[in-house]
Design a protein around this motif. Structure first.
Motif, PDB file in Angstrom:
ATOM      1  N   LEU A   1      13.681   0.753  -8.362  1.00  0.00           N
ATOM      2  CA  LEU A   1      12.901   1.075  -9.548  1.00  0.00           C
ATOM      3  C   LEU A   1      12.120  -0.108 -10.094  1.00  0.00           C
ATOM      4  CD1 LEU A   1      15.517   3.254 -11.469  1.00  0.00           C
ATOM      5  CD2 LEU A   1      13.643   4.035  -9.996  1.00  0.00           C
ATOM      6  N   ARG A   2      12.700  -1.295 -10.012  1.00  0.00           N
ATOM      7  CA  ARG A   2      12.045  -2.450 -10.618  1.00  0.00           C
ATOM      8  C   ARG A   2      12.628  -3.718 -10.037  1.00  0.00           C
ATOM      9  NH1 ARG A   2       7.989  -3.039 -14.465  1.00  0.00           N
ATOM     10  NH2 ARG A   2       8.644  -1.131 -15.459  1.00  0.00           N
ATOM     11  N   ILE A   3      11.777  -4.664  -9.758  1.00  0.00           N
ATOM     12  CA  ILE A   3      12.187  -6.023  -9.422  1.00  0.00           C
ATOM     13  C   ILE A   3      11.211  -6.947 -10.138  1.00  0.00           C
ATOM     14  CG2 ILE A   3      10.874  -6.028  -7.267  1.00  0.00           C
ATOM     15  CD1 ILE A   3      13.031  -7.921  -6.113  1.00  0.00           C
ATOM     16  N   ALA A   4      11.745  -7.957 -10.771  1.00  0.00           N
ATOM     17  CA  ALA A   4      10.896  -8.893 -11.511  1.00  0.00           C
ATOM     18  C   ALA A   4      11.488 -10.287 -11.438  1.00  0.00           C
ATOM     19  CB  ALA A   4      10.775  -8.466 -12.965  1.00  0.00           C
ATOM     20  N   VAL A   5      10.608 -11.259 -11.397  1.00  0.00           N
ATOM     21  CA  VAL A   5      11.002 -12.665 -11.384  1.00  0.00           C
ATOM     22  C   VAL A   5      10.148 -13.388 -12.420  1.00  0.00           C
ATOM     23  CG1 VAL A   5      11.090 -14.771  -9.989  1.00  0.00           C
ATOM     24  CG2 VAL A   5      11.675 -12.564  -8.955  1.00  0.00           C
ATOM     25  N   ALA A   6      10.779 -14.228 -13.217  1.00  0.00           N
ATOM     26  CA  ALA A   6      10.057 -14.984 -14.239  1.00  0.00           C
ATOM     27  C   ALA A   6       8.953 -15.819 -13.585  1.00  0.00           C
ATOM     28  CB  ALA A   6      11.019 -15.892 -14.996  1.00  0.00           C
ATOM     29  N   PRO A   7       7.793 -15.879 -14.224  1.00  0.00           N
ATOM     30  CA  PRO A   7       6.652 -16.601 -13.626  1.00  0.00           C
ATOM     31  C   PRO A   7       6.958 -18.028 -13.198  1.00  0.00           C
ATOM     32  CG  PRO A   7       5.943 -15.386 -15.566  1.00  0.00           C
ATOM     33  CD  PRO A   7       7.449 -15.282 -15.516  1.00  0.00           C
ATOM     34  N   GLU A   8       7.784 -18.729 -13.963  1.00  0.00           N
ATOM     35  CA  GLU A   8       8.033 -20.145 -13.651  1.00  0.00           C
ATOM     36  C   GLU A   8       8.892 -20.356 -12.400  1.00  0.00           C
ATOM     37  OE1 GLU A   8      10.985 -18.908 -16.871  1.00  0.00           O
ATOM     38  OE2 GLU A   8       8.865 -18.593 -16.471  1.00  0.00           O
ATOM     39  N   VAL A   9       9.526 -19.301 -11.878  1.00  0.00           N
ATOM     40  CA  VAL A   9      10.335 -19.466 -10.668  1.00  0.00           C
ATOM     41  C   VAL A   9       9.864 -18.564  -9.526  1.00  0.00           C
ATOM     42  CG1 VAL A   9      12.382 -20.324 -11.864  1.00  0.00           C
ATOM     43  CG2 VAL A   9      12.108 -17.862 -11.488  1.00  0.00           C
ATOM     44  N   ARG A  10       8.685 -18.004  -9.661  1.00  0.00           N
ATOM     45  CA  ARG A  10       8.148 -17.200  -8.567  1.00  0.00           C
ATOM     46  C   ARG A  10       7.871 -18.101  -7.361  1.00  0.00           C
ATOM     47  NH1 ARG A  10       4.253 -13.410 -12.231  1.00  0.00           N
ATOM     48  NH2 ARG A  10       5.974 -12.198 -13.096  1.00  0.00           N
ATOM     49  N   ARG A  11       7.975 -17.501  -6.198  1.00  0.00           N
ATOM     50  CA  ARG A  11       7.756 -18.200  -4.919  1.00  0.00           C
ATOM     51  C   ARG A  11       8.797 -19.285  -4.655  1.00  0.00           C
ATOM     52  NH1 ARG A  11       3.235 -16.221  -2.657  1.00  0.00           N
ATOM     53  NH2 ARG A  11       1.679 -15.337  -4.034  1.00  0.00           N
TER      54      ARG A  11
END
Length: 128
Positions: free
Chosen positions: A53-63
């Protein structure tokens, strides 16, 4: 916020946690603070597909691998099952992540998202 205007509201999160059961799983990545989450809908019947349904990662730890770790943990939870998801056609990084895990596009929903963006429906058979 991981999704800007599309982020879940407090009411949506409250509802999600109230509905927690054997068929609804929320995984949260934590490195001192919550940095990402994944929500699965896992039906009791093994022949029914699991919905990511949803997966999200905070912008500062993406990649940095957080999304991959969440997805790996989620797929372990539904090993051997079919998993379905939808992703905005323009979200190239998410699409690449899913394809890297073996998800394949099976259809599109034209104009599904705000602004008329298509939703890409993806499937993974026999999650590991």
């Amino acid at each position: 916020m991981c999704f800007g205007l599309m982020a879940w509201s407090t009411v949506a999160w409250t509802t999600e946690f109230e509905r927690l059961s054997d068929d609804r799983v929320i995984l949260v990545a934590d490195e001192g603070t919550a940095v990402g989450y994944l929500v699965l809908l896992v039906p009791a019947a093994a022949e029914d597909p699991v919905d990511l349904l949803r997966i999200a990662v905070a912008p500062e730890v993406r990649r940095t691998g957080v999304g991959g770790q969440l997805l790996t943990a989620g797929l372990r939870r539904c090993a051997g099952r079919t998993v379905l998801l939808e992703v905005a056609a323009g979200n190239e990084s998410a699409g690449a992540l899913y394809r890297g895990f073996g998800f394949e596009e099976i259809s599109r929903r034209k104009g599904y998202y705000a602004g008329g963006e298509d939703a890409v429906i993806m499937r993974l058979e026999n999650a590991a």
